[in-house]
Design a protein around this motif. Structure first.
Motif, PDB file in Angstrom:
ATOM      1  N   SER A  65     -26.254   5.263  17.201  1.00  0.00           N
ATOM      2  CA  SER A  65     -25.642   4.605  16.047  1.00  0.00           C
ATOM      3  C   SER A  65     -24.235   4.094  16.363  1.00  0.00           C
ATOM      4  CB  SER A  65     -25.591   5.554  14.850  1.00  0.00           C
ATOM      5  OG  SER A  65     -24.704   6.636  15.095  1.00  0.00           O
ATOM      6  N   ARG A 119     -31.256  15.043  25.767  1.00  0.00           N
ATOM      7  CA  ARG A 119     -29.895  15.553  25.673  1.00  0.00           C
ATOM      8  C   ARG A 119     -29.763  16.754  26.595  1.00  0.00           C
ATOM      9  NH1 ARG A 119     -29.080  18.999  20.067  1.00  0.00           N
ATOM     10  NH2 ARG A 119     -30.757  20.495  20.393  1.00  0.00           N
ATOM     11  N   ILE A 149     -21.751  11.967  22.700  1.00  0.00           N
ATOM     12  CA  ILE A 149     -21.172  13.018  21.873  1.00  0.00           C
ATOM     13  C   ILE A 149     -21.234  14.313  22.675  1.00  0.00           C
ATOM     14  CG2 ILE A 149     -21.297  14.332  19.723  1.00  0.00           C
ATOM     15  CD1 ILE A 149     -20.682  11.393  19.277  1.00  0.00           C
ATOM     16  N   ASP A 159     -25.380   8.975  21.225  1.00  0.00           N
ATOM     17  CA  ASP A 159     -25.538   8.619  19.816  1.00  0.00           C
ATOM     18  C   ASP A 159     -25.748   7.108  19.726  1.00  0.00           C
ATOM     19  OD1 ASP A 159     -25.200   7.931  17.105  1.00  0.00           O
ATOM     20  OD2 ASP A 159     -23.899   9.666  16.766  1.00  0.00           O
TER      21      ASP A 159
END
Length: 200
Positions: A158, A143, A163, A156
């Protein structure tokens, strides 16, 4: 390979898809020779050609372009087991314009995800502002994290989206891949326009 044509240095990198430069290229980053074609094209069109064009417009004598060590990162940013490419405009210096690729900010990052066929998709063009975002390794990928506050940019898994968290305003944005409507995800056209305005 280097050739001198009519007193102008022509530097080429690669074989199947060359990078051509009519000005000297100083590369302190990853060697351009073995880069995928998608990354070579990005370097050619957005950096070398732009620097050459501005140098001609301003009639700069003995221009050159320098790519610093952190210009390209080849890491698995999204944690899918495939290495991706990240390009930082702040790590490029064109003698025709010191802030040509950043304006008065930290510039842009461009992220290219490797797909299952081994090709690279340009998934994000992200303006960094002045947050001092640096690449940071995590157990599930990488990140960008600010040196100064809580701001960050992360993938992200998921939801399969980026993000972006802006610390000073505690604002969290969800960015789709190539989301042209996001205020902080910009298209190549918008980036070129931003850089043009920064030079005026």
């Amino acid at each position: 390979m280097k050739k001198t044509i009519l007193g102008v240095l022509l530097t080429t990198f690669g074989f199947s898809s060359h990078i051509f430069a009519a000005i000297p290229v100083i590369n302190n980053s990853i060697s351009f020779n073995n880069l995928p074609n998608e990354i070579k094209e990005e370097i050619q069109s957005n950096y070398i050609d732009s620097c050459e064009g501005l140098s001609e417009d301003l009639e700069i004598k003995n221009p050159n372009i320098t790519f610093d060590k952190d210009f390209i990162a080849n890491v698995d940013f999204n944690g899918d087991g495939l290495k991706d490419y990240i390009i930082r405009s702040s790590e490029v210096f064109c003698t025709a314009g010191a802030s040509m690729f950043t304006g008065n900010s930290d510039g842009f990052i461009d992220i290219f995800y490797q797909n299952k066929t081994g090709q690279y998709d340009h998934v994000l063009n992200y303006w960094l502002g002045r947050e001092g975002l640096v690449l940071e390794k995590r157990k599930d990928g990488y990140r960008f994290k600010s040196e100064y506050n809580d701001s960050y940019l992360v993938w992200d898994k998921s939801i399969n989206k980026f993000i972006s968290f802006y610390g000073p305003e505690k604002r969290r944005d969800i960015l789709d891949i190539n989301d042209e409507n996001s205020t902080i995800s910009q298209t190549s056209v918008e980036k070129a326009e931003f850089l043009k305005q920064a030079l005026q």
